[in-house]
Design a protein around this motif. Structure first.
Motif, short mmCIF file in Angstrom:
data_model
loop_
_atom_site.label_atom_id
_atom_site.label_comp_id
_atom_site.label_asym_id
_atom_site.label_seq_id
_atom_site.Cartn_x
_atom_site.Cartn_y
_atom_site.Cartn_z
N LEU A 16 0.83 -1.20 0.00
CA LEU A 16 0.00 0.00 0.00
C LEU A 16 0.87 1.25 0.00
N SER A 17 1.85 1.32 0.88
CA SER A 17 2.71 2.51 0.94
C SER A 17 3.62 2.59 -0.29
N ILE A 18 4.05 1.47 -0.81
CA ILE A 18 4.87 1.47 -2.03
C ILE A 18 4.06 2.00 -3.20
N THR A 19 2.83 1.51 -3.33
CA THR A 19 1.97 1.95 -4.43
C THR A 19 1.64 3.43 -4.29
N GLN A 20 1.40 3.89 -3.07
CA GLN A 20 1.13 5.31 -2.85
C GLN A 20 2.33 6.15 -3.28
N ASP B 176 0.43 -8.72 -7.30
CA ASP B 176 -1.03 -8.71 -7.24
C ASP B 176 -1.54 -7.73 -6.19
N SER B 177 -0.82 -7.59 -5.10
CA SER B 177 -1.21 -6.62 -4.08
C SER B 177 -1.03 -5.19 -4.60
N VAL B 178 0.02 -4.97 -5.34
CA VAL B 178 0.25 -3.64 -5.94
C VAL B 178 -0.87 -3.33 -6.92
N ARG B 179 -1.28 -4.31 -7.72
CA ARG B 179 -2.39 -4.09 -8.67
C ARG B 179 -3.66 -3.67 -7.94
N PHE B 180 -3.99 -4.38 -6.87
CA PHE B 180 -5.18 -4.05 -6.08
C PHE B 180 -5.08 -2.64 -5.51
N CYS B 181 -3.95 -2.34 -4.87
CA CYS B 181 -3.75 -1.03 -4.26
C CYS B 181 -3.79 0.08 -5.30
N PHE B 182 -3.25 -0.16 -6.48
CA PHE B 182 -3.22 0.83 -7.55
C PHE B 182 -4.63 1.28 -7.91
N GLU B 183 -5.53 0.33 -8.10
CA GLU B 183 -6.91 0.67 -8.46
C GLU B 183 -7.57 1.49 -7.36
N VAL B 184 -7.36 1.10 -6.12
CA VAL B 184 -8.00 1.79 -4.99
C VAL B 184 -7.45 3.20 -4.83
N ILE B 185 -6.14 3.34 -4.85
CA ILE B 185 -5.50 4.64 -4.59
C ILE B 185 -5.70 5.62 -5.75
N GLY C 191 -10.17 8.97 -8.13
CA GLY C 191 -10.24 10.41 -7.88
C GLY C 191 -8.98 11.17 -8.20
N THR C 192 -7.99 10.51 -8.80
CA THR C 192 -6.75 11.20 -9.19
C THR C 192 -6.64 11.22 -10.71
N MET C 193 -5.60 11.87 -11.22
CA MET C 193 -5.37 11.90 -12.67
C MET C 193 -5.00 10.53 -13.21
N LEU C 194 -4.79 9.55 -12.33
CA LEU C 194 -4.47 8.19 -12.75
C LEU C 194 -5.70 7.29 -12.76
N GLU C 195 -6.85 7.81 -12.38
CA GLU C 195 -8.05 6.98 -12.36
C GLU C 195 -8.30 6.40 -13.75
N GLY C 196 -8.48 5.10 -13.81
CA GLY C 196 -8.70 4.41 -15.08
C GLY C 196 -7.43 4.04 -15.82
N ALA C 197 -6.27 4.42 -15.29
CA ALA C 197 -5.00 4.08 -15.95
C ALA C 197 -4.73 2.59 -15.82
N ARG C 198 -4.09 2.06 -16.83
CA ARG C 198 -3.69 0.65 -16.83
C ARG C 198 -2.36 0.50 -16.11
N LEU C 199 -2.22 -0.55 -15.34
CA LEU C 199 -0.95 -0.84 -14.67
C LEU C 199 -0.36 -2.10 -15.27
N ASP C 200 0.83 -1.99 -15.82
CA ASP C 200 1.56 -3.13 -16.37
C ASP C 200 2.75 -3.39 -15.47
#
Length: 109
Positions: free
Chosen positions: A4-8, A39-48, A51-60
């Motif tokens: 969570l903190s890494i993804t943030q 997989d945890s980073v993927r989950f955290c990415f979507e949640v965090i 409401g940001t400019m990254l909302e809807g962005a794809r994570l590879d």
């Protein structure tokens, strides 16, 4: 869950560098020996990102394998987990790759 903190931190860095641009995708490199669960980073990415400019962005995520060199026999070998034993039986090894955690690229609209 340190993911969570890494993804943030990743999202904060992207927001700071992209200066308001809408982000289409982010590519990360998370080495197999980094201790970070993709997989945890993927989950955290979507949640965090909500409401940001990254909302809807794809994570590879690229997951490069570990690579080590034995200091005794001088052979190089692949590491797929944190059990760092050379095929010769030595534990006197130097990790060459697989611990990386970095942002490789960001694609904007």
């Amino acid at each position: 869950m340190h993911e969570l903190s890494i993804t943030q931190s990743v999202i904060d860095a992207v927001v700071e560098k992209m200066d308001g641009a809408t982000v289409k995708s982010v590519r990360l490199e998370i080495g197999k020996l980094s201790g970070v669960v993709p997989d945890s980073v993927r989950f955290c990415f979507e949640v965090i990102c909500a409401g940001t400019m990254l909302e809807g962005a794809r994570l590879d995520i690229d997951e490069p394998p570990g690579l080590a060199r034995c200091r005794d026999c001088e052979g190089e070998f692949a590491l797929n987990d944190l059990i760092m034993l050379c095929p010769c039986g030595s534990a006197n090894v130097e990790v060459l790759a697989g611990r990386q955690l970095r942002i490789k690229s960001v694609e904007v609209w």
